[in-house]
Scaffold this motif. Structure first.
Motif, PDB file in Angstrom:
ATOM      1  N   PHE A   1       1.055  -1.275  -0.513  1.00 16.52           N
ATOM      2  CA  PHE A   1       0.133   0.195   0.074  1.00 16.52           C
ATOM      3  C   PHE A   1       0.780   1.339  -0.112  1.00 16.52           C
ATOM      4  O   PHE A   1       2.296   1.105   0.359  1.00 16.52           O
ATOM      5  CB  PHE A   1      -0.512  -0.173   0.968  1.00 16.52           C
ATOM      6  N   GLN A   2      -0.405   2.157  -0.564  1.00 11.83           N
ATOM      7  CA  GLN A   2       0.654   3.881  -0.311  1.00 11.83           C
ATOM      8  C   GLN A   2      -0.206   4.588   0.197  1.00 11.83           C
ATOM      9  O   GLN A   2      -1.720   4.944   0.396  1.00 11.83           O
ATOM     10  CB  GLN A   2       1.058   4.189  -1.910  1.00 11.83           C
ATOM     11  N   ILE A   3       0.600   5.461   1.379  1.00  7.76           N
ATOM     12  CA  ILE A   3       0.271   6.574   2.011  1.00  7.76           C
ATOM     13  C   ILE A   3       1.102   8.160   1.253  1.00  7.76           C
ATOM     14  O   ILE A   3       1.878   8.181   1.106  1.00  7.76           O
ATOM     15  CB  ILE A   3       0.715   5.981   3.369  1.00  7.76           C
ATOM     16  N   LEU A   4      -0.276   8.735   0.727  1.00 11.14           N
ATOM     17  CA  LEU A   4      -0.078   9.581   0.175  1.00 11.14           C
ATOM     18  C   LEU A   4       0.002  10.609   0.390  1.00 11.14           C
ATOM     19  O   LEU A   4      -0.704  11.256   1.598  1.00 11.14           O
ATOM     20  CB  LEU A   4      -0.575  10.245  -1.022  1.00 11.14           C
ATOM     21  N   VAL A   5       0.900  11.308   0.812  1.00 14.08           N
ATOM     22  CA  VAL A   5       1.194  12.736   2.020  1.00 14.08           C
ATOM     23  C   VAL A   5       1.034  14.077   1.147  1.00 14.08           C
ATOM     24  O   VAL A   5       1.927  14.138  -0.145  1.00 14.08           O
ATOM     25  CB  VAL A   5       2.183  12.788   3.031  1.00 14.08           C
ATOM     26  N   PRO A   6       0.210  15.237   1.365  1.00 13.65           N
ATOM     27  CA  PRO A   6       0.779  16.649   0.590  1.00 13.65           C
ATOM     28  C   PRO A   6       2.412  17.023   1.030  1.00 13.65           C
ATOM     29  O   PRO A   6       2.771  16.879   1.509  1.00 13.65           O
ATOM     30  CB  PRO A   6      -0.096  17.333   1.512  1.00 13.65           C
ATOM     31  N   SER A   7       2.851  17.576  -0.002  1.00 11.18           N
ATOM     32  CA  SER A   7       4.052  18.438   0.174  1.00 11.18           C
ATOM     33  C   SER A   7       4.393  19.557   0.338  1.00 11.18           C
ATOM     34  O   SER A   7       5.007  20.071   1.491  1.00 11.18           O
ATOM     35  CB  SER A   7       4.290  18.456  -1.593  1.00 11.18           C
ATOM     36  N   HIS A   8       3.153  20.320   0.848  1.00  5.24           N
ATOM     37  CA  HIS A   8       2.855  21.631   1.614  1.00  5.24           C
ATOM     38  C   HIS A   8       2.478  21.912   2.849  1.00  5.24           C
ATOM     39  O   HIS A   8       2.215  22.801   4.019  1.00  5.24           O
ATOM     40  CB  HIS A   8       1.917  22.238   0.855  1.00  5.24           C
ATOM     41  N   THR A   9       2.745  20.555   4.054  1.00  8.65           N
ATOM     42  CA  THR A   9       2.719  20.688   4.983  1.00  8.65           C
ATOM     43  C   THR A   9       3.380  20.013   6.302  1.00  8.65           C
ATOM     44  O   THR A   9       4.837  19.727   6.144  1.00  8.65           O
ATOM     45  CB  THR A   9       1.385  19.185   5.935  1.00  8.65           C
ATOM     46  N   SER A  10       3.309  20.219   7.834  1.00  6.70           N
ATOM     47  CA  SER A  10       4.659  20.554   8.558  1.00  6.70           C
ATOM     48  C   SER A  10       5.147  19.291   8.687  1.00  6.70           C
ATOM     49  O   SER A  10       4.501  18.460   8.804  1.00  6.70           O
ATOM     50  CB  SER A  10       4.241  21.043   9.478  1.00  6.70           C
ATOM     51  N   PRO A  11       6.010  18.929   9.309  1.00  2.72           N
ATOM     52  CA  PRO A  11       6.732  17.190   9.834  1.00  2.72           C
ATOM     53  C   PRO A  11       5.751  16.942  10.691  1.00  2.72           C
ATOM     54  O   PRO A  11       4.855  15.868  10.683  1.00  2.72           O
ATOM     55  CB  PRO A  11       8.260  17.396  10.250  1.00  2.72           C
ATOM     56  N   GLU A  12       5.452  17.912  11.542  1.00  2.00           N
ATOM     57  CA  GLU A  12       4.051  17.075  13.122  1.00  2.00           C
ATOM     58  C   GLU A  12       2.977  17.132  12.315  1.00  2.00           C
ATOM     59  O   GLU A  12       1.819  16.169  11.971  1.00  2.00           O
ATOM     60  CB  GLU A  12       4.149  18.185  13.621  1.00  2.00           C
ATOM     61  N   ARG A  13       2.456  18.460  11.072  1.00  2.00           N
ATOM     62  CA  ARG A  13       1.176  17.564  10.268  1.00  2.00           C
ATOM     63  C   ARG A  13       1.126  16.228   9.565  1.00  2.00           C
ATOM     64  O   ARG A  13       0.666  16.068   9.553  1.00  2.00           O
ATOM     65  CB  ARG A  13       1.294  18.912   9.368  1.00  2.00           C
ATOM     66  N   ASP A  14       1.832  16.174   8.780  1.00  2.00           N
ATOM     67  CA  ASP A  14       2.234  14.776   8.279  1.00  2.00           C
ATOM     68  C   ASP A  14       2.502  13.458   8.808  1.00  2.00           C
ATOM     69  O   ASP A  14       1.824  12.663   8.887  1.00  2.00           O
ATOM     70  CB  ASP A  14       3.835  14.709   7.136  1.00  2.00           C
ATOM     71  N   ARG A  15       3.374  13.949  10.274  1.00  2.00           N
ATOM     72  CA  ARG A  15       2.893  12.910  10.773  1.00  2.00           C
ATOM     73  C   ARG A  15       1.838  12.188  11.813  1.00  2.00           C
ATOM     74  O   ARG A  15       1.305  10.886  11.451  1.00  2.00           O
ATOM     75  CB  ARG A  15       4.379  12.842  12.238  1.00  2.00           C
ATOM     76  N   PHE A  16       0.826  13.315  11.633  1.00  2.00           N
ATOM     77  CA  PHE A  16      -0.828  12.632  11.914  1.00  2.00           C
ATOM     78  C   PHE A  16      -1.230  12.256  10.467  1.00  2.00           C
ATOM     79  O   PHE A  16      -2.086  11.119  10.647  1.00  2.00           O
ATOM     80  CB  PHE A  16      -1.306  13.928  12.341  1.00  2.00           C
ATOM     81  N   ILE A  17      -1.131  13.148   9.125  1.00  2.00           N
ATOM     82  CA  ILE A  17      -1.882  12.431   8.173  1.00  2.00           C
ATOM     83  C   ILE A  17      -0.983  10.407   7.918  1.00  2.00           C
ATOM     84  O   ILE A  17      -2.013   9.462   7.632  1.00  2.00           O
ATOM     85  CB  ILE A  17      -1.310  12.732   7.074  1.00  2.00           C
ATOM     86  N   VAL A  18       0.042  10.637   8.088  1.00  2.00           N
ATOM     87  CA  VAL A  18       0.366   9.094   8.643  1.00  2.00           C
ATOM     88  C   VAL A  18      -0.297   8.157   9.090  1.00  2.00           C
ATOM     89  O   VAL A  18      -0.871   7.016   8.641  1.00  2.00           O
ATOM     90  CB  VAL A  18       1.773   8.714   7.774  1.00  2.00           C
ATOM     91  N   ALA A  19      -0.438   8.976   9.991  1.00  4.48           N
ATOM     92  CA  ALA A  19      -0.730   7.610  11.317  1.00  4.48           C
ATOM     93  C   ALA A  19      -2.812   7.378  10.817  1.00  4.48           C
ATOM     94  O   ALA A  19      -3.143   6.336  10.614  1.00  4.48           O
ATOM     95  CB  ALA A  19      -0.936   8.071  12.953  1.00  4.48           C
ATOM     96  N   HIS A  20      -2.614   8.685  10.392  1.00  2.02           N
ATOM     97  CA  HIS A  20      -4.935   9.180   9.792  1.00  2.02           C
ATOM     98  C   HIS A  20      -4.722   8.102   9.022  1.00  2.02           C
ATOM     99  O   HIS A  20      -5.534   7.169   8.473  1.00  2.02           O
ATOM    100  CB  HIS A  20      -4.814  10.505   9.299  1.00  2.02           C
ATOM    101  N   GLU A  21      -3.848   7.497   7.834  1.00  2.00           N
ATOM    102  CA  GLU A  21      -4.106   6.599   6.459  1.00  2.00           C
ATOM    103  C   GLU A  21      -3.393   5.435   7.263  1.00  2.00           C
ATOM    104  O   GLU A  21      -4.437   4.550   6.678  1.00  2.00           O
ATOM    105  CB  GLU A  21      -3.493   7.221   5.602  1.00  2.00           C
ATOM    106  N   LEU A  22      -2.697   5.460   7.946  1.00  2.00           N
ATOM    107  CA  LEU A  22      -2.466   4.022   8.518  1.00  2.00           C
ATOM    108  C   LEU A  22      -3.525   3.470   9.051  1.00  2.00           C
ATOM    109  O   LEU A  22      -3.924   2.404   8.833  1.00  2.00           O
ATOM    110  CB  LEU A  22      -1.498   4.096   9.644  1.00  2.00           C
ATOM    111  N   GLY A  23      -4.452   4.076  10.189  1.00  2.00           N
ATOM    112  CA  GLY A  23      -6.105   4.091  10.720  1.00  2.00           C
ATOM    113  C   GLY A  23      -6.921   3.474   9.650  1.00  2.00           C
ATOM    114  O   GLY A  23      -7.263   2.207   9.418  1.00  2.00           O
ATOM    115  N   HIS A  24      -6.786   3.805   8.462  1.00  2.00           N
ATOM    116  CA  HIS A  24      -7.594   3.893   7.439  1.00  2.00           C
ATOM    117  C   HIS A  24      -7.257   2.398   7.550  1.00  2.00           C
ATOM    118  O   HIS A  24      -8.164   1.454   6.910  1.00  2.00           O
ATOM    119  CB  HIS A  24      -7.692   4.868   6.644  1.00  2.00           C
TER     120      HIS A  24
END
Length: 177
Positions: free
Chosen positions: A70-93
């Protein structure tokens, strides 16, 4: 390849938190651990994409080709802290809306996709998972006790945004300064 859309689990918040903690335990994931390494250990990869001008309803956030692929797609314009939550959120999915669903229903599609759309229950479940994975209740309460109500320091400790730490504190009924 044709992809099906992910489906909500209807699990309780406590059950979602429990599954996040099971995952953390299985892979020895600690709040300060590298979330991208966890994704890799599970057979996935994090891909950064330019999504600034993209239509959120048409922008993919998770692509599952097959179990452990699988791939988790993260926006290029967000902060490292936001990215960390995005990745965890998508991992939740991935865990809730793919692995759990396939465990419950062997006929669940092999290839699925999630979009950056706002399907409330689906997003709540992924947010609950991300919060429990990155800011486990016991660790969060202990940090709150040591650092007091300083939400900026608490957020820095868990390497999440201040807004994510505020939501977690509110959920745990902790007062902030």
């Amino acid at each position: 390849m044709d992809y099906a859309s992910i489906a909500e689990t209807r699990l309780s918040k406590d059950d979602v938190h429990y599954l996040a903690q099971l995952l953390a335990s299985k892979f020895d994931f600690q709040p300060e651990s590298d979330i991208r390494n966890l994704v890799s250990l599970m057979g996935g990869e994090v891909v950064v994409e330019d999504m600034l001008l993209a239509d959120p309803d048409q922008t993919k956030s998770l692509i599952v080709m097959a179990p452990e692929n699988f791939q988790i797609l993260v926006p290029s314009h967000t902060s490292p802290e936001r990215d960390r939550f995005i990745v965890a959120h998508e991992l939740g999915h991935y865990v809730l809306h793919y692995l759990w669903q396939r465990k419950k229903n062997p006929d669940y599609p092999i290839a699925v996709v999630a979009y950056r759309e706002n399907r409330k229950r689906l997003e709540w479940e992924a947010n609950w998972f991300a919060a429990a994975l990155l800011m486990p209740e016991t660790a969060f309460r202990n940090t709150y006790g040591v650092l007091g109500r300083n939400i900026r320091k608490i957020a820095a400790k868990f390497r999440v945004s201040v807004s994510a730490a505020k939501v977690r504190a509110k959920e745990l009924r902790l007062e902030l300064s």
